[in-house]
Scaffold this motif. Structure first.
Motif, PDB file in Angstrom:
ATOM      1  N   ARG A 171       0.801  -1.347  -0.108  1.00  0.00           N
ATOM      2  CA  ARG A 171       0.072   0.074  -0.108  1.00  0.00           C
ATOM      3  C   ARG A 171       0.982   1.172  -0.150  1.00  0.00           C
ATOM      4  O   ARG A 171       0.750   2.139   0.717  1.00  0.00           O
ATOM      5  CB  ARG A 171      -1.011  -0.134   1.272  1.00  0.00           C
ATOM      6  CG  ARG A 171      -1.886  -1.260   1.327  1.00  0.00           C
ATOM      7  CD  ARG A 171      -2.931  -1.208   2.149  1.00  0.00           C
ATOM      8  NE  ARG A 171      -3.634  -2.593   2.311  1.00  0.00           N
ATOM      9  CZ  ARG A 171      -3.392  -3.494   3.067  1.00  0.00           C
ATOM     10  NH1 ARG A 171      -2.863  -3.494   4.326  1.00  0.00           N
ATOM     11  NH2 ARG A 171      -4.448  -4.682   2.913  1.00  0.00           N
ATOM     12  N   ARG A 175       0.079   4.881   2.033  1.00  0.00           N
ATOM     13  CA  ARG A 175       0.983   5.235   3.309  1.00  0.00           C
ATOM     14  C   ARG A 175       1.911   6.484   3.142  1.00  0.00           C
ATOM     15  O   ARG A 175       1.818   7.182   3.786  1.00  0.00           O
ATOM     16  CB  ARG A 175       2.115   3.798   3.580  1.00  0.00           C
ATOM     17  CG  ARG A 175       1.395   2.543   3.904  1.00  0.00           C
ATOM     18  CD  ARG A 175       2.520   1.530   3.941  1.00  0.00           C
ATOM     19  NE  ARG A 175       1.839   0.287   4.015  1.00  0.00           N
ATOM     20  CZ  ARG A 175       1.364  -0.432   5.157  1.00  0.00           C
ATOM     21  NH1 ARG A 175       1.312   0.247   6.322  1.00  0.00           N
ATOM     22  NH2 ARG A 175       0.844  -1.373   5.181  1.00  0.00           N
ATOM     23  N   ARG A 176       2.305   6.601   1.707  1.00  0.00           N
ATOM     24  CA  ARG A 176       3.136   7.834   1.399  1.00  0.00           C
ATOM     25  C   ARG A 176       2.382   9.095   1.592  1.00  0.00           C
ATOM     26  O   ARG A 176       2.889   9.984   1.866  1.00  0.00           O
ATOM     27  CB  ARG A 176       3.955   7.585   0.279  1.00  0.00           C
ATOM     28  CG  ARG A 176       5.068   6.433   0.521  1.00  0.00           C
ATOM     29  CD  ARG A 176       6.186   6.863   1.284  1.00  0.00           C
ATOM     30  NE  ARG A 176       7.102   5.874   1.149  1.00  0.00           N
ATOM     31  CZ  ARG A 176       8.303   5.787   2.032  1.00  0.00           C
ATOM     32  NH1 ARG A 176       8.284   7.101   2.874  1.00  0.00           N
ATOM     33  NH2 ARG A 176       8.870   4.898   2.276  1.00  0.00           N
ATOM     34  N   ALA A 180      -4.998   6.288   3.563  1.00  0.00           N
ATOM     35  CA  ALA A 180      -5.651   5.194   4.376  1.00  0.00           C
ATOM     36  C   ALA A 180      -6.714   5.587   5.244  1.00  0.00           C
ATOM     37  O   ALA A 180      -6.632   6.659   5.718  1.00  0.00           O
ATOM     38  CB  ALA A 180      -4.630   4.309   5.190  1.00  0.00           C
TER      39      ALA A 180
END
Length: 419
Positions: A171, A175-176, A180
């Motif tokens: 993911r 995440r970056r 989410a």
């Protein structure tokens, strides 16, 4: 002025992840003449679960020209699903479904399956860098950038025109980029391994076997037979319940497998031929599946649950839907990513989610294990379980929750074991 040669690290599309969604997208885009760069964190071949495909997978693979690569794997054919609980058994045959289309598929060892797909994409012209981690992403509608690092520690910048995140459980963009959000399904854990076992002569190897714990209907099992006599065996349930079954992953797996009569019978002499792995809290979701210069495919966006093997189906479907929009974006158009990708993709995912929720709360089990369901109902359920969760002609797709509620009420309680 003469055109400058493109930089070595420039591409039209960067695909993060070399799994099925990434390989399909890379193959199709490379086929169209685009410069495609795939970056994959691991080295292939590598183990993965998600080994029981659904028939709906076959059409996107065929459109991408990847069917020959799949057929060359000589995988175990699959034509349905069998269910067992307290000695009561039932079968869903994918040939008997309301939605037209593929009715058969395969049960695959993902290490081999994924390797074949990404090598086919490479053969089409996609560049593939394994053991390469994405350290940073700079989204931009025209010129997104990434910073990647190989396993020697060397870093470099990638300049591209579009990013497809097919990183699965990694993911990366979620995440970056802080995309989410809390998943809409409860957190559960899966324990799984491969076994080398000879199954009964009456065991139908062309169907995945799904079992239900005799005392806990929210705890279930899978048995996926492979062509070579081995099988994938897993158990899924509440984390605390699984942890209470033993001191380590293998003892928990063994104790729980022995608790289900049919699984205990089939696997009496079976021993794991690889370590029993655990995957906890696997359900995931994101705020959005697209943004300036990027889109999320498959598990990199939303993952539900392994119970109906929907993961690879959603992954391939998402790649199949995204590729034409990427090509239009590269041609200077401004596709409606929300209307043409995110909303329709999530509609099918929502159908699968409704079936997953109904499985765990017992409604779907009451329907599936009913001793004499109407033939048309069984055919509609078969269509969804075969992966046709986007078929708007199926009432179990257009009004999943309401119709599952009604059907469960009509079916009554779960049947007990036959004498």
């Amino acid at each position: 002025m003469a055109n400058l040669a493109p930089r070595a690290d420039a591409s039209d599309v960067v695909v993060i992840g070399a799994g099925p969604a990434g390989a399909l997208a890379a193959a199709r885009l490379a086929d169209s003449g685009h410069r495609v760069q795939v970056v994959e964190r691991t080295r292939f071949p590598r183990f993965s679960i998600g080994e029981s495909l659904l028939p709906q997978c076959m059409a996107p693979l065929e459109r991408a020209g990847l069917l020959d690569a799949v057929l060359a794997g000589d995988y175990q054919p699959k034509n349905g699903a069998a269910f067992t609980r307290r000695g009561v058994s039932t079968v869903i045959d994918f040939h008997d479904k309301t939605t037209p289309g593929w009715a058969t598929t395969f049960q695959v060892e993902r290490a081999d399956f994924d390797q074949r797909l990404i090598e086919a994409a490479r053969a089409r012209g996609a560049r593939v860098d394994f053991a390469t981690t994405v350290d940073a992403v700079e989204p931009d509608a025209r010129h997104p950038r990434l910073t990647v690092r190989d396993d020697t520690g060397h870093t470099r910048r990638l300049e591209t025109r579009f990013i497809l995140d097919a990183s699965g459980y990694g993911r990366v963009l979620a995440r970056r980029l802080g995309l989410a959000r809390d998943p809409r399904l409860e957190s559960r854990t899966a324990l799984f391994t491969h076994v080398d076992t000879g199954l009964d002569d009456d065991f139908d190897r062309e169907k995945i076997l799904i079992g239900v714990h005799p005392d806990d209907a929210q705890l279930w099992y899978w048995l996926i037979p492979f062509r070579d006599g081995r099988a994938s065996v897993g158990v899924v349930g509440d984390t605390a319940t699984l942890e209470a079954a033993g001191d380590d992953a293998e003892s928990r797996w063994r104790t729980l497998v022995d608790a289900e009569p049919r699984f205990a019978e089939l696997l009496a002499g079976a021993r794991p031929i690889r370590p029993v792995d655990a995957l906890a809290g696997y359900s995931a979701d994101v705020e959005r599946l697209h943004g300036p210069g990027f889109a999320l495919l498959g598990n990199a966006g939303e993952f539900l649950d392994p119970v109906f093997s929907s993961g690879v189906t959603i992954a391939l479907r998402s790649a199949d839907m995204a590729v034409p929009l990427v090509e239009r974006t590269l041609a200077g158009e401004s596709p409606d990513w929300a209307g043409e990708f995110e909303r329709p993709l999530r509609a099918g995912t929502a159908t699968f989610r409704a079936f997953v929720e109904a499985w765990y709360d017992g409604r779907l089990q009451r329907i599936i294990f009913h001793p004499d369901p109407p033939a048309e109902l069984r055919r509609r359920i078969s269509a969804v379980l075969a992966g046709y969760a986007w078929d708007r002609d199926n009432p179990l797709v257009t009004a999943s929750r309401r119709r599952l509620d009604l059907l469960a009420e009509l079916c009554g309680p779960l049947p007990e074991a036959r004498p």
